[in-house]
Design an enzyme around this catalytic site. Structure first.
Site, PDB file in Angstrom:
ATOM      1  N   ASN A   1       0.621  -1.008  -0.033  1.00 36.90           N
ATOM      2  CA  ASN A   1      -0.234   0.207  -0.264  1.00 36.90           C
ATOM      3  C   ASN A   1       1.258   1.462  -0.059  1.00 36.90           C
ATOM      4  OD1 ASN A   1      -1.814   1.896   0.356  1.00 36.90           O
ATOM      5  ND2 ASN A   1      -1.873   1.506   2.560  1.00 36.90           N
ATOM      6  N   TRP A   2       1.314   2.202  -1.158  1.00 37.28           N
ATOM      7  CA  TRP A   2       2.088   2.818  -0.749  1.00 37.28           C
ATOM      8  C   TRP A   2       1.361   4.268  -0.678  1.00 37.28           C
ATOM      9  CZ3 TRP A   2       3.996   2.519  -7.197  1.00 37.28           C
ATOM     10  CH2 TRP A   2       4.638   1.022  -7.260  1.00 37.28           C
ATOM     11  N   LYS A   3       0.475   4.166  -0.069  1.00 41.90           N
ATOM     12  CA  LYS A   3      -0.245   5.849  -0.095  1.00 41.90           C
ATOM     13  C   LYS A   3      -0.589   6.318  -0.757  1.00 41.90           C
ATOM     14  CE  LYS A   3       0.188   3.313   4.746  1.00 41.90           C
ATOM     15  NZ  LYS A   3      -0.018   3.335   6.205  1.00 41.90           N
TER      16      LYS A   3
ATOM     17  N   HIS B   1      -9.560   0.809   4.419  1.00 41.87           N
ATOM     18  CA  HIS B   1      -8.160   1.307   5.624  1.00 41.87           C
ATOM     19  C   HIS B   1      -8.391   1.942   6.982  1.00 41.87           C
ATOM     20  CE1 HIS B   1      -3.881   2.627   6.508  1.00 41.87           C
ATOM     21  NE2 HIS B   1      -3.911   1.593   5.881  1.00 41.87           N
TER      22      HIS B   1
ATOM     23  N   GLU C   1      -6.660   4.352   7.517  1.00 40.05           N
ATOM     24  CA  GLU C   1      -6.887   6.331   7.826  1.00 40.05           C
ATOM     25  C   GLU C   1      -8.177   6.705   6.899  1.00 40.05           C
ATOM     26  OE1 GLU C   1      -2.443   5.853   5.674  1.00 40.05           O
ATOM     27  OE2 GLU C   1      -2.035   4.936   7.669  1.00 40.05           O
TER      28      GLU C   1
ATOM     29  N   GLU D   1      -5.320  -5.087  10.848  1.00 38.39           N
ATOM     30  CA  GLU D   1      -3.854  -4.108  10.798  1.00 38.39           C
ATOM     31  C   GLU D   1      -4.631  -3.157  12.551  1.00 38.39           C
ATOM     32  OE1 GLU D   1      -2.506  -2.530   7.210  1.00 38.39           O
ATOM     33  OE2 GLU D   1      -4.205  -1.959   6.943  1.00 38.39           O
TER      34      GLU D   1
ATOM     35  N   GLY E   1       2.652   1.967  10.681  1.00 38.32           N
ATOM     36  CA  GLY E   1       3.658   3.629  10.423  1.00 38.32           C
ATOM     37  C   GLY E   1       3.888   4.294  11.751  1.00 38.32           C
TER      38      GLY E   1
ATOM     39  N   SER F   1       3.153  -2.010  10.364  1.00 36.59           N
ATOM     40  CA  SER F   1       4.980  -1.799  10.468  1.00 36.59           C
ATOM     41  C   SER F   1       6.000  -3.296  10.289  1.00 36.59           C
ATOM     42  CB  SER F   1       5.601  -2.065  12.324  1.00 36.59           C
ATOM     43  OG  SER F   1       4.547  -0.486  11.856  1.00 36.59           O
TER      44      SER F   1
ATOM     45  N   GLY G   1       2.631  -0.979   4.908  1.00 40.63           N
ATOM     46  CA  GLY G   1       2.983   0.306   3.438  1.00 40.63           C
ATOM     47  C   GLY G   1       4.104   0.990   3.614  1.00 40.63           C
ATOM     48  N   GLY G   2       4.303   1.228   4.906  1.00 40.16           N
ATOM     49  CA  GLY G   2       6.221   1.676   3.972  1.00 40.16           C
ATOM     50  C   GLY G   2       7.330   1.100   4.031  1.00 40.16           C
TER      51      GLY G   2
HETATM   52  C1  PEP Z   1      -0.700   0.351   6.163  1.00 31.16           C
HETATM   53  O1  PEP Z   1      -1.481   1.570   6.048  1.00 31.16           O
HETATM   54  O2  PEP Z   1      -1.643  -0.019   5.239  1.00 31.16           O
HETATM   55  C2  PEP Z   1       0.661  -0.610   6.552  1.00 31.16           C
HETATM   56  C3  PEP Z   1       0.489  -1.731   7.243  1.00 31.16           C
HETATM   57  O3  PEP Z   1       1.354   0.495   7.220  1.00 31.16           O
HETATM   58  P1  PEP Z   1       3.024   0.757   7.521  1.00 31.16           P
HETATM   59  O4  PEP Z   1       3.343  -0.836   6.885  1.00 31.16           O
HETATM   60  O5  PEP Z   1       3.790   1.112   7.273  1.00 31.16           O
HETATM   61  O6  PEP Z   1       2.408   0.134   8.992  1.00 31.16           O
END
Ligand code: PEP
Length: 253
Positions: free
Chosen positions: A9-11, A95, A97, A167, A173, A213, A234-235
């Site tokens: 997920n590049w956001k 999600h 967010e 999640e 994040g 994470s 994500g990251g």
């Molecule tokens: C996400 O936003 O779906 C996510 C899991 O982010 P991160 O891996 O950066 O915690």
């Protein structure tokens, strides 16, 4: 056997050129076939360019959101049909967010899930508790309610086409990853809920990704848990090497 599924997920990140370079590097390494499912979910304006970059590979394309209506006066939104038309197989829905910043309710997520399924998209439907909810012992109740409402009115056939992502909000994040035991406990409980709502066949077939994470170092210990079927990343999905290391962990666990 559930096939593991790693999605990035590049956001709201990357330029067009950066996104194409990232996708190209991932596609070059994955090649035309993979023993696990892999997808990238770039910002919607880059879906077409990234789709071109991965087109001869086993890497799938996903959007990060869509609206539930097919078309019309909904300024700024994109429809499931548009997401499909641009070449996506997947769409992330609900999600945290979206739920927290944009105040999306589980009822709205449910409308989106059903609209996405209707055009042949695979929804990656996210659930997860906040730190406060975990610390006050509400994790199971919160994620079960999000599941019940966000996946309401789905037949067994529809449910089999959905991917769930657990999640925990406090892990997204933050660099604070759930322990494999914490994640496994929730995944097992969600699978139990699927068995109660549907049957053991559905419960044992639906894939439940963990997200929060995940990185190259912690992926293997999470992915080796019996009810963790992949990761929503994500990251760590913004660097080809890190993302590919997570894919390798999935291929070898
Ligand atoms: C996400 O936003 O779906 C996510 C899991 O982010 P991160 O891996 O950066 O915690």
């Amino acid at each position: 056997m559930r096939r593991k599924f790693i999605a990035g997920n590049w956001k709201m990140n990357t330029s067009r050129a950066e996104g194409v370079a990232l996708a190209s590097a991932i596609a070059a390494k994955i090649g035309a076939s993979s023993s696990v499912d892999v997808a990238v979910c770039p910002p919607s304006v880059y879906l077409e360019a990234v789709g071109q970059a991965i087109k001869n590979s086993a890497v799938g394309l996903g959007a990060q959101n869509c609206y539930h209506e097919a078309k019309g006066a909904f300024t700024g939104e994109i429809s499931p049909q548009m997401v499909r038309d641009i070449g996506c197989a997947y769409v992330i829905l609900g999600h945290s967010e979206r739920r927290q910043i944009f105040k999306e309710t589980s009822q709205e997520v449910n409308r989106k899930v059903r609209a996405a399924l209707a055009v042949g998209l695979t929804p990656i439907m996210c659930v997860g508790e906040t730190l406060d909810q975990r610390q006050t012992g509400k994790t199971a109740a919160v994620v079960r309610e999000q599941m019940e409402l966000s996946l309401a009115e789905l037949s067994s056939e529809q449910m089999l086409k959905v991917v769930i992502a657990y999640e925990p909000v406090w892990a997204i994040g933050t660099g604070v990853v759930a322990t494999p035991q914490q994640a496994e406990e929730v995944h097992a409980d969600l699978r139990k809920l699927l068995e109660t709502r549907y049957n053991s066949e559905v419960a044992s077939a639906v894939r439940i990704q963990y997200g929060g994470s995940v990185n190259a170092e912690n992926a293997a210990s999470l992915l080796s848990q019996p009810n963790i079927d992949g990761a929503l990343v994500g990251g760590a999905s913004l660097k080809a090497d890190g993302f590919l290391a997570i894919v390798t962990a999935a291929q070898t666990t």
